[in-house]
Design a protein around this motif. Sequence first.
Motif, PDB file in Angstrom:
ATOM      1  N   ILE A 157       0.838  -1.195   0.000  1.00 18.69           N
ATOM      2  CA  ILE A 157       0.000   0.000   0.000  1.00 18.69           C
ATOM      3  C   ILE A 157       0.874   1.247   0.000  1.00 18.69           C
ATOM      4  CG2 ILE A 157      -1.711   1.299   1.348  1.00 18.69           C
ATOM      5  CD1 ILE A 157      -2.554  -1.471   2.525  1.00 18.69           C
ATOM      6  N   ALA A 158       0.460   2.270  -0.750  1.00 17.50           N
ATOM      7  CA  ALA A 158       1.158   3.565  -0.756  1.00 17.50           C
ATOM      8  C   ALA A 158       0.146   4.677  -0.519  1.00 17.50           C
ATOM      9  CB  ALA A 158       1.885   3.787  -2.077  1.00 17.50           C
ATOM     10  N   ASP A 159       0.543   5.647   0.295  1.00 15.62           N
ATOM     11  CA  ASP A 159      -0.268   6.842   0.559  1.00 15.62           C
ATOM     12  C   ASP A 159       0.579   8.044   0.146  1.00 15.62           C
ATOM     13  OD1 ASP A 159      -1.909   8.840   1.493  1.00 15.62           O
ATOM     14  OD2 ASP A 159      -1.578   8.425   3.618  1.00 15.62           O
ATOM     15  N   LEU A 167      -4.503   8.134   6.507  1.00 12.76           N
ATOM     16  CA  LEU A 167      -5.001   7.143   5.564  1.00 12.76           C
ATOM     17  C   LEU A 167      -4.114   5.898   5.538  1.00 12.76           C
ATOM     18  CD1 LEU A 167      -6.090   9.503   2.649  1.00 12.76           C
ATOM     19  CD2 LEU A 167      -7.497   8.524   4.485  1.00 12.76           C
ATOM     20  N   ALA A 168      -2.816   6.080   5.709  1.00 12.07           N
ATOM     21  CA  ALA A 168      -1.931   4.914   5.787  1.00 12.07           C
ATOM     22  C   ALA A 168      -2.249   4.072   7.019  1.00 12.07           C
ATOM     23  CB  ALA A 168      -0.477   5.373   5.811  1.00 12.07           C
ATOM     24  N   PHE A 169      -2.512   4.734   8.153  1.00  9.04           N
ATOM     25  CA  PHE A 169      -2.835   3.995   9.377  1.00  9.04           C
ATOM     26  C   PHE A 169      -4.158   3.248   9.220  1.00  9.04           C
ATOM     27  CE2 PHE A 169      -0.807   7.924  11.550  1.00  9.04           C
ATOM     28  CZ  PHE A 169       0.444   7.553  11.094  1.00  9.04           C
ATOM     29  N   THR A 181       3.702   2.275   2.627  1.00  9.73           N
ATOM     30  CA  THR A 181       4.622   3.365   2.335  1.00  9.73           C
ATOM     31  C   THR A 181       3.830   4.657   2.311  1.00  9.73           C
ATOM     32  OG1 THR A 181       5.931   1.880   0.946  1.00  9.73           O
ATOM     33  CG2 THR A 181       6.326   4.247   0.704  1.00  9.73           C
ATOM     34  N   ALA A 182       4.304   5.681   2.998  1.00 10.17           N
ATOM     35  CA  ALA A 182       3.625   6.977   3.012  1.00 10.17           C
ATOM     36  C   ALA A 182       4.650   8.069   2.730  1.00 10.17           C
ATOM     37  CB  ALA A 182       2.942   7.219   4.358  1.00 10.17           C
ATOM     38  N   ASP A 231      -0.364  -2.564  -4.963  1.00  3.44           N
ATOM     39  CA  ASP A 231      -1.702  -3.013  -5.367  1.00  3.44           C
ATOM     40  C   ASP A 231      -2.790  -2.083  -4.840  1.00  3.44           C
ATOM     41  OD1 ASP A 231      -1.478  -3.790  -2.719  1.00  3.44           O
ATOM     42  OD2 ASP A 231      -1.661  -5.930  -3.115  1.00  3.44           O
ATOM     43  N   LEU A 232      -2.419  -1.137  -3.946  1.00  5.15           N
ATOM     44  CA  LEU A 232      -3.328  -0.077  -3.528  1.00  5.15           C
ATOM     45  C   LEU A 232      -2.524   1.203  -3.357  1.00  5.15           C
ATOM     46  CD1 LEU A 232      -6.006   1.117  -2.475  1.00  5.15           C
ATOM     47  CD2 LEU A 232      -5.360   0.317  -0.187  1.00  5.15           C
ATOM     48  N   LEU A 233      -2.952   2.259  -4.029  1.00  3.14           N
ATOM     49  CA  LEU A 233      -2.317   3.563  -3.882  1.00  3.14           C
ATOM     50  C   LEU A 233      -3.407   4.592  -3.636  1.00  3.14           C
ATOM     51  CD1 LEU A 233       0.642   4.989  -5.908  1.00  3.14           C
ATOM     52  CD2 LEU A 233      -1.335   6.439  -5.431  1.00  3.14           C
TER      53      LEU A 233
END
Length: 325
Positions: A157-159, A167-169, A181-182, A231-233
């Motif tokens: 996941i990337a924020d 949003l990352a949390f 990853t943020a 796979d999620l940004l």
Amino acid sequence: MTQSWKLTLPCTRAEAEALGEDMGLLADLDPPPALMTSEMEEDNPDKWQVDAYFEGRPTVQAIALLQAMIPSSAGTEPVLERLPDEDWVTLSQQGLEPIVAGRFHVRNHADDPVPAGLVPLLIPAGRAFGTGQHETTAGCLMMLDRCRRLGERFGNIADIGTGTGLLAFAALHLWPRAYATASDIDPAAVEVSAQNAALNGVAPGGGRGEVSLYVAAGVDHPALHVRAPYDLLVANILAGPLIELAPSLTAVIDEGGTLILAGLLADQADRVVAAYRAQGMRLVDRIDNGHWPTLRLRKRPVIGWRRPRRWTPGANGEAPGYGSW
């Protein structure tokens, strides 16, 4: 301590959007002002307001620059006020009520009660934006919650434009075995995100269930390339930077991967979707929260010789000057 000043001018929604996308010559001031726009009358696009926060009293030239960027303010006397010797960002967020978005309860004070059955997230008022109160952040939380309810599974996941890390949390709560990853263009936001991670029990690091934080404009950082594809940004910024970043954000998403976009107004959605459709993304879902839509797109799988090339540094991976809500 430098004295802060606030300059207020009326504007239209269109002018507010333009200021959000391009500060023009104001960006060359040292330091540049912080601009905040707000809706004064619901559903009235001609009744908006811009507040410009300056470190030190703004010069006549700086005031003229801002007023020149707001044609509708011609003939209006700017309102200039000296602020107390306090952190205006913190003050602007004090007293905010907790919000509920999907399964998440976001509070700014540790002693606020959390209703049973909701996931608590603590984001104190401070130097970075993204405390959950803005419709764009709440929309992203609702979209993440919807993805989980639909059975989506994500492992990387990337924020981008993380702000406070919220949003990352939230994503790590939904997919606790994922890598996260943020990043943010503002070093202060990354520092605040690290502090907020500790408050919410999120460990720093590069392992599963941990968050890696980087200062970066867009995806312009070697670590962001190494950790791709995602796979999620999630990118909650502004319409202009979202359009500019379409090639580079799409390039670091895995085939079949999900992209959540926010920070745009309803009348900007078609332009944003078109920019990403040109990069092989398709719109699969949308949540409208007031005037602020949250878009969910999926990357089309490509087979054979038409398979897209990976993005490389220097290939439109930077959008200077953007921030997050």
